[in-house]
Motif scaffolding. Structure first.
Motif, PDB file in Angstrom:
ATOM      1  N   LYS A 170       0.840  -1.181   0.000  1.00  0.00           N
ATOM      2  CA  LYS A 170       0.000   0.000   0.000  1.00  0.00           C
ATOM      3  C   LYS A 170       0.884   1.243   0.000  1.00  0.00           C
ATOM      4  CE  LYS A 170      -0.485   0.273   5.054  1.00  0.00           C
ATOM      5  NZ  LYS A 170      -1.448   0.354   6.181  1.00  0.00           N
ATOM      6  N   GLY A 171       0.271   2.389  -0.288  1.00  0.00           N
ATOM      7  CA  GLY A 171       0.996   3.649  -0.290  1.00  0.00           C
ATOM      8  C   GLY A 171       1.093   4.251  -1.675  1.00  0.00           C
ATOM      9  N   ALA A 172       1.575   5.484  -1.742  1.00  0.00           N
ATOM     10  CA  ALA A 172       1.669   6.208  -3.005  1.00  0.00           C
ATOM     11  C   ALA A 172       2.732   5.583  -3.909  1.00  0.00           C
ATOM     12  CB  ALA A 172       2.010   7.671  -2.739  1.00  0.00           C
ATOM     13  N   LEU A 173       2.443   5.561  -5.216  1.00  0.00           N
ATOM     14  CA  LEU A 173       3.407   5.137  -6.229  1.00  0.00           C
ATOM     15  C   LEU A 173       3.451   6.199  -7.321  1.00  0.00           C
ATOM     16  CD1 LEU A 173       2.633   1.324  -6.623  1.00  0.00           C
ATOM     17  CD2 LEU A 173       4.510   2.376  -5.344  1.00  0.00           C
ATOM     18  N   ASN A 174       4.633   6.393  -7.899  1.00  0.00           N
ATOM     19  CA  ASN A 174       4.823   7.426  -8.913  1.00  0.00           C
ATOM     20  C   ASN A 174       5.546   6.832 -10.114  1.00  0.00           C
ATOM     21  OD1 ASN A 174       4.179  10.199  -7.355  1.00  0.00           O
ATOM     22  ND2 ASN A 174       5.239   8.790  -5.971  1.00  0.00           N
ATOM     23  N   VAL A 175       4.963   6.997 -11.286  1.00  0.00           N
ATOM     24  CA  VAL A 175       5.598   6.589 -12.537  1.00  0.00           C
ATOM     25  C   VAL A 175       6.046   7.865 -13.235  1.00  0.00           C
ATOM     26  CG1 VAL A 175       5.292   5.408 -14.739  1.00  0.00           C
ATOM     27  CG2 VAL A 175       4.126   4.551 -12.691  1.00  0.00           C
ATOM     28  N   ILE A 176       7.357   8.015 -13.417  1.00  0.00           N
ATOM     29  CA  ILE A 176       7.932   9.250 -13.933  1.00  0.00           C
ATOM     30  C   ILE A 176       8.463   9.009 -15.348  1.00  0.00           C
ATOM     31  CG2 ILE A 176       9.535  11.123 -13.495  1.00  0.00           C
ATOM     32  CD1 ILE A 176       7.453  10.688 -11.271  1.00  0.00           C
ATOM     33  N   LEU A 177       7.920   9.735 -16.328  1.00  0.00           N
ATOM     34  CA  LEU A 177       8.285   9.548 -17.721  1.00  0.00           C
ATOM     35  C   LEU A 177       9.262  10.638 -18.173  1.00  0.00           C
ATOM     36  CD1 LEU A 177       5.399   8.178 -17.342  1.00  0.00           C
ATOM     37  CD2 LEU A 177       5.183   8.402 -19.816  1.00  0.00           C
ATOM     38  N   ALA A 178      10.430  10.229 -18.646  1.00  0.00           N
ATOM     39  CA  ALA A 178      11.363  11.166 -19.249  1.00  0.00           C
ATOM     40  C   ALA A 178      10.826  11.587 -20.612  1.00  0.00           C
ATOM     41  CB  ALA A 178      12.734  10.514 -19.402  1.00  0.00           C
ATOM     42  N   GLU A 179      11.368  12.680 -21.148  1.00  0.00           N
ATOM     43  CA  GLU A 179      10.958  13.085 -22.487  1.00  0.00           C
ATOM     44  C   GLU A 179      11.337  12.005 -23.493  1.00  0.00           C
ATOM     45  OE1 GLU A 179      13.717  15.988 -24.663  1.00  0.00           O
ATOM     46  OE2 GLU A 179      13.996  16.544 -22.549  1.00  0.00           O
ATOM     47  N   LEU A 204      -1.772   6.730  -7.129  1.00  0.00           N
ATOM     48  CA  LEU A 204      -0.879   6.451  -8.250  1.00  0.00           C
ATOM     49  C   LEU A 204      -0.792   7.702  -9.106  1.00  0.00           C
ATOM     50  CD1 LEU A 204       0.784   4.637 -10.156  1.00  0.00           C
ATOM     51  CD2 LEU A 204      -1.375   3.981 -11.254  1.00  0.00           C
ATOM     52  N   THR A 205       0.431   8.181  -9.338  1.00  0.00           N
ATOM     53  CA  THR A 205       0.653   9.336 -10.187  1.00  0.00           C
ATOM     54  C   THR A 205       1.505   8.921 -11.383  1.00  0.00           C
ATOM     55  OG1 THR A 205       0.534  10.881  -8.330  1.00  0.00           O
ATOM     56  CG2 THR A 205       1.607  11.663 -10.336  1.00  0.00           C
ATOM     57  N   ILE A 206       1.006   9.202 -12.577  1.00  0.00           N
ATOM     58  CA  ILE A 206       1.734   8.940 -13.821  1.00  0.00           C
ATOM     59  C   ILE A 206       2.016  10.306 -14.422  1.00  0.00           C
ATOM     60  CG2 ILE A 206       1.659   7.795 -16.069  1.00  0.00           C
ATOM     61  CD1 ILE A 206      -0.673   6.059 -14.846  1.00  0.00           C
ATOM     62  N   ARG A 207       3.283  10.712 -14.409  1.00  0.00           N
ATOM     63  CA  ARG A 207       3.553  12.093 -14.799  1.00  0.00           C
ATOM     64  C   ARG A 207       4.877  12.243 -15.532  1.00  0.00           C
ATOM     65  NH1 ARG A 207       7.454  14.727 -12.055  1.00  0.00           N
ATOM     66  NH2 ARG A 207       7.974  14.166  -9.895  1.00  0.00           N
ATOM     67  N   ALA A 208       4.989  13.386 -16.200  1.00  0.00           N
ATOM     68  CA  ALA A 208       6.232  13.741 -16.861  1.00  0.00           C
ATOM     69  C   ALA A 208       7.291  14.104 -15.839  1.00  0.00           C
ATOM     70  CB  ALA A 208       6.002  14.912 -17.814  1.00  0.00           C
ATOM     71  N   GLU A 209       8.548  13.868 -16.191  1.00  0.00           N
ATOM     72  CA  GLU A 209       9.645  14.240 -15.302  1.00  0.00           C
ATOM     73  C   GLU A 209       9.737  15.753 -15.158  1.00  0.00           C
ATOM     74  OE1 GLU A 209      14.194  12.732 -14.529  1.00  0.00           O
ATOM     75  OE2 GLU A 209      13.400  12.678 -16.581  1.00  0.00           O
ATOM     76  N   SER A 210       9.466  16.467 -16.255  1.00  0.00           N
ATOM     77  CA  SER A 210       9.460  17.931 -16.233  1.00  0.00           C
ATOM     78  C   SER A 210       8.040  18.403 -16.489  1.00  0.00           C
ATOM     79  CB  SER A 210      10.402  18.470 -17.317  1.00  0.00           C
ATOM     80  OG  SER A 210      10.423  19.879 -17.311  1.00  0.00           O
ATOM     81  N   LEU A 211       7.537  19.279 -15.626  1.00  0.00           N
ATOM     82  CA  LEU A 211       6.147  19.729 -15.692  1.00  0.00           C
ATOM     83  C   LEU A 211       6.062  21.191 -16.134  1.00  0.00           C
ATOM     84  CD1 LEU A 211       4.819  18.038 -12.438  1.00  0.00           C
ATOM     85  CD2 LEU A 211       4.388  17.321 -14.800  1.00  0.00           C
ATOM     86  N   PRO A 212       4.934  21.604 -16.718  1.00  0.00           N
ATOM     87  CA  PRO A 212       4.811  22.952 -17.279  1.00  0.00           C
ATOM     88  C   PRO A 212       5.167  24.094 -16.336  1.00  0.00           C
ATOM     89  CG  PRO A 212       3.013  21.600 -18.061  1.00  0.00           C
ATOM     90  CD  PRO A 212       3.753  20.769 -17.061  1.00  0.00           C
ATOM     91  N   ASP A 213       4.921  23.940 -15.052  1.00  0.00           N
ATOM     92  CA  ASP A 213       5.227  25.027 -14.125  1.00  0.00           C
ATOM     93  C   ASP A 213       6.689  25.059 -13.692  1.00  0.00           C
ATOM     94  OD1 ASP A 213       2.638  26.116 -14.077  1.00  0.00           O
ATOM     95  OD2 ASP A 213       1.973  24.641 -12.604  1.00  0.00           O
TER      96      ASP A 213
END
Length: 385
Positions: free
Chosen positions: A88-97, A121-130
């Protein structure tokens, strides 16, 4: 007597040979089971202790640990490890460009890992717009290349495919550039070849947020038929850009009216279908700070046309029709009671016209509304700051 003795010797030899073969077969079977167990143990890799799985389509390998220094190569492998994990717990999938070609649906459906609203679960880009060093070229690119033979909701349909399928609650998808699939969308009357890049089918699922994503299509080269098709409760789409897709967001099905759904700070440009399909949405649906420009149909209600919705602090400029009901992949339904979509005094509606978009690919503001022009004060687009 001699022949009887010879016969007994032959029988004993045959029996001995059979026993040896049986033992050999058992030995081989044991080796195969052991080999399978070892390979399975290697295949079901432990998730990194910090809960972060990194992916790099150019430098990664699906045999790696998935750490930042040893990233995976594919989104498929990240999904497989999460689906097979226990805990259990948060998981993060980080996608490089880079370019992530999906030749089959990537499904997130963990049975033995438990998430919550705060540990998701967070599926996100390594670099974000902000981020200070972000530019549009750093967005991971998702493109579907699989055969269009998927069976949505179990129904046969030879012209459909899913890209990323989220069959779980408590998920955030952030910072991705999402394309469609390179097909001829309508080869004949009544036939629609189509890809759904992000899908959630589960009628009783909850809490899906899609934020700061850029959905791009081209009707000729790479149709993006329907960017987001989401069933269940708590679907929130914010700070996304939908550029030349057919349909932007469909609140699809639910085992009860879908509550806590929202669309805010989105920019929808030149879509040739419907901008908002509120089929399953409950009347608490929040729609605010969105800009829609050059749409075919602004809002499509459920076929019964019963629920009414509010639009606040938004702009609809350049449209063919404001409100319809029903419809589906092959049509946009029929005329509906326009009073079911209630526009606040802070909403700008113009039948003709368009907004100004930054077309400079070297600009951080690429495909966003030009500052100081019509609609820029609403805050729609990829940036939250």
């Amino acid at each position: 007597m001699y022949f009887l003795t010879l016969f007994i010797v032959v029988i004993e030899a045959i029996i001995l040979d059979l026993k040896m073969k049986i033992k050999l077969h058992h030995f081989i079977a044991a080796i195969l089971v052991f080999t399978y167990s070892v390979s399975s143990a290697q295949k079901i890799a432990t998730l990194p202790a910090d809960g972060y799985l990194f992916i790099n389509p150019e430098k990664g390998s699906d045999h790696n640990a998935g750490s930042k220094d040893n990233p995976l190569k594919t989104l498929f492998e990240a999904a497989r490890r999460i689906n097979d994990a226990n805990g259990k717990g948060a998981l993060n999938v980080i996608l490089a460009e880079g370019i992530y070609g999906l030749d089959a649906t990537v499904t997130f459906h963990p049975y033995n890992w438990h998430f919550s609203k705060s540990e998701r679960l967070t599926i996100r880009a390594e670099s974000l717009p902000d981020d200070a060093d972000w530019n549009p070229g750093k967005m991971p690119v998702i493109i579907s290349t699989m055969p269009l033979n998927f069976k949505p909701m179990g129904e046969p349909d030879p012209g459909t495919s899913y890209g990323i399928q989220i069959e779980m609650s408590y998920v955030t998808i952030q910072g991705l550039r999402v394309l469609g699939t390179p097909v001829h969308e309508t080869p004949k009357i009544g036939d629609v070849k189509r890809n759904y890049p992000i899908v959630r089918e589960g009628l009783d699922l909850d809490d899906l947020r899609i934020t700061q994503c850029l959905f791009v299509g081209d009707r000729v080269a790479i149709p993006n038929h329907l960017a987001i098709l989401a069933s269940g409760q708590g679907v929130v789409v914010d700070h996304c850009v939908f550029y030349k897709v057919k349909d932007a967001v469909v609140f699809f099905l639910s085992n009860k009216p879908a509550e806590r759904c929202e669309m805010h700070h989105n920019l929808i440009i030149d879509n040739y279908g419907g901008a908002v399909w509120s089929w399953s949405a409950a009347e608490d649906f929040k729609y605010y700070n969105n800009v829609v420009s050059g749409t075919n149909i602004f809002w499509i209600l459920n076929k019964d046309g019963k629920n009414a919705f509010k639009v606040n602090n938004s702009m609809i400029i350049g449209y063919n029709e404001l409100v319809k009901k029903g419809g589906g992949a092959k049509d946009f339904g029929e005329k509906a009671d326009p009073s079911k979509v209630k526009f606040g005094n802070d909403v700008i509606i113009k039948k003709t016209g368009k907004i100004e978009i930054d077309q400079d690919q070297t600009s951080r503001n690429y495909l966003q509304i030009k500052p100081g022009t019509l609609g820029s004060n609403i805050g729609a687009g990829l940036f939250t700051k």
